[in-house]
Design a protein around this motif. Sequence first.
Motif, PDB file in Angstrom:
ATOM      1  N   ALA A   1       3.865  10.514  -5.874  1.00 54.68           N
ATOM      2  CA  ALA A   1       2.617  11.185  -5.502  1.00 54.68           C
ATOM      3  C   ALA A   1       1.930  10.457  -4.347  1.00 54.68           C
ATOM      4  O   ALA A   1       1.365  11.091  -3.439  1.00 54.68           O
ATOM      5  N   VAL A   2       1.993   9.124  -4.356  1.00 59.76           N
ATOM      6  CA  VAL A   2       1.401   8.331  -3.274  1.00 59.76           C
ATOM      7  C   VAL A   2       2.136   8.587  -1.966  1.00 59.76           C
ATOM      8  O   VAL A   2       1.526   8.817  -0.913  1.00 59.76           O
TER       9      VAL A   2
ATOM     10  N   VAL B   1      -4.142   5.356  -3.864  1.00 59.80           N
ATOM     11  CA  VAL B   1      -4.191   6.229  -2.697  1.00 59.80           C
ATOM     12  C   VAL B   1      -4.503   7.646  -3.164  1.00 59.80           C
ATOM     13  O   VAL B   1      -3.753   8.220  -3.966  1.00 59.80           O
ATOM     14  N   CYS B   2      -5.608   8.193  -2.705  1.00 55.51           N
ATOM     15  CA  CYS B   2      -6.027   9.557  -3.069  1.00 55.51           C
ATOM     16  C   CYS B   2      -6.018   9.755  -4.590  1.00 55.51           C
ATOM     17  O   CYS B   2      -5.593  10.797  -5.105  1.00 55.51           O
TER      18      CYS B   2
ATOM     19  N   GLU C   1      -2.665  12.990   4.447  1.00 56.48           N
ATOM     20  CA  GLU C   1      -4.084  12.668   4.344  1.00 56.48           C
ATOM     21  C   GLU C   1      -4.356  11.210   4.703  1.00 56.48           C
ATOM     22  O   GLU C   1      -5.458  10.865   5.137  1.00 56.48           O
ATOM     23  N   VAL C   2      -3.361  10.352   4.484  1.00 55.73           N
ATOM     24  CA  VAL C   2      -3.483   8.926   4.781  1.00 55.73           C
ATOM     25  C   VAL C   2      -2.376   8.549   5.759  1.00 55.73           C
ATOM     26  O   VAL C   2      -1.215   8.900   5.559  1.00 55.73           O
TER      27      VAL C   2
ATOM     28  N   LEU D   1       0.823  -1.203   0.000  1.00 56.19           N
ATOM     29  CA  LEU D   1       0.000   0.000   0.000  1.00 56.19           C
ATOM     30  C   LEU D   1       0.863   1.261   0.000  1.00 56.19           C
ATOM     31  O   LEU D   1       0.544   2.249  -0.674  1.00 56.19           O
ATOM     32  N   THR D   2       1.973   1.231   0.716  1.00 51.82           N
ATOM     33  CA  THR D   2       2.829   2.412   0.835  1.00 51.82           C
ATOM     34  C   THR D   2       3.902   2.479  -0.251  1.00 51.82           C
ATOM     35  O   THR D   2       4.685   3.437  -0.292  1.00 51.82           O
TER      36      THR D   2
END
Length: 322
Positions: free
Chosen positions: A71-72, A60-61, A152-153, A47-48
């Motif tokens: 960007a992530v 992500v976003c 944001e995350v 995910l990261t």
Amino acid sequence: MIEINGLVKRFGALTAVNGVSFSVKRGEVLGFLGPNGAGKSTTMKMLTGYLLPTAGRAVVCGHDVEQEPIAVKEKIGYLPEGAPAYPDMTPWEFLNFIAQVRGVERKRRRSRIEEVASMVHLEGVMRQTIETLSKGYKRRVGLAQAILHDPEVLVMDEPTDGLDPNQKFEVRALIQRMSPTKAIVLSTHILEEVEAVCTRAIIIDRGRVVADGTPSELCARSRLHHAVRMKFKIGSVDVGLVRADLQRLGGVDSVEVNPNDRGRVSMIVYPKDRASIASEVGAQARARGWPVEELQVELGRLDEVFRTITAPGSLDAQEVRS
């Protein structure tokens, strides 16, 4: 904020993550649960952007993790397992370095570092080298770097590991304060933490999602959901007669007796199909004149649900996997 679809990760012949899918909205705190080796940390690393998936997609976003990794990473604050940091730096030096990497404006760096240090209670150790800090303080340094750029995350692997009870309370309170404006994913083995701060929980086992719901929805799957716990003074009732009377009630499945629970006789009355039986049991107690000292309705226990779902050969888990 987070969309994961069919994520797979293989290491040679080992499939660590096998088709995981879920989404997280702004304002949600998702507890990511599972036994050791279930695939939690591997999923979080994909995910990261720290691991590339074998198959599937993570967004992500609005940014694809594989196609737009920078960007992530700009959108994510990540607290990995172990909270790695440069041991010869002080927390001040380390956070100043992270602020530069994260693009925090020079004129805002000092005030933001001081603000975050206050949030996680690092003020007293900011000039010590990180290698001299306790495990709890090192964990707080890791948390500080994760939230420094106000992401944001927020993705956190065991955020309260190594903290004492007071520090755990403070971190949980901080997560709750941040949650309305963020999407938060936290992996933890502490089930009370899930009930305290999470709005939703996913249980993963052997690389697959086997349960997804709010903590109360998961607790409703417990055998103890709607069970009634009763206590009497030892010798104040005929335990055999009370048990037989309770088992005759239509909504009762079974009755479990502990003849000496801290100087009391305790009974757990289990319902059929987890239905509510409190009024039925209470009416029987009044009709028989039992000297009940305590009567409590159970809401269910997350630890029992976790064990039931993830135990080898579990029917619940097999149903989900099939």
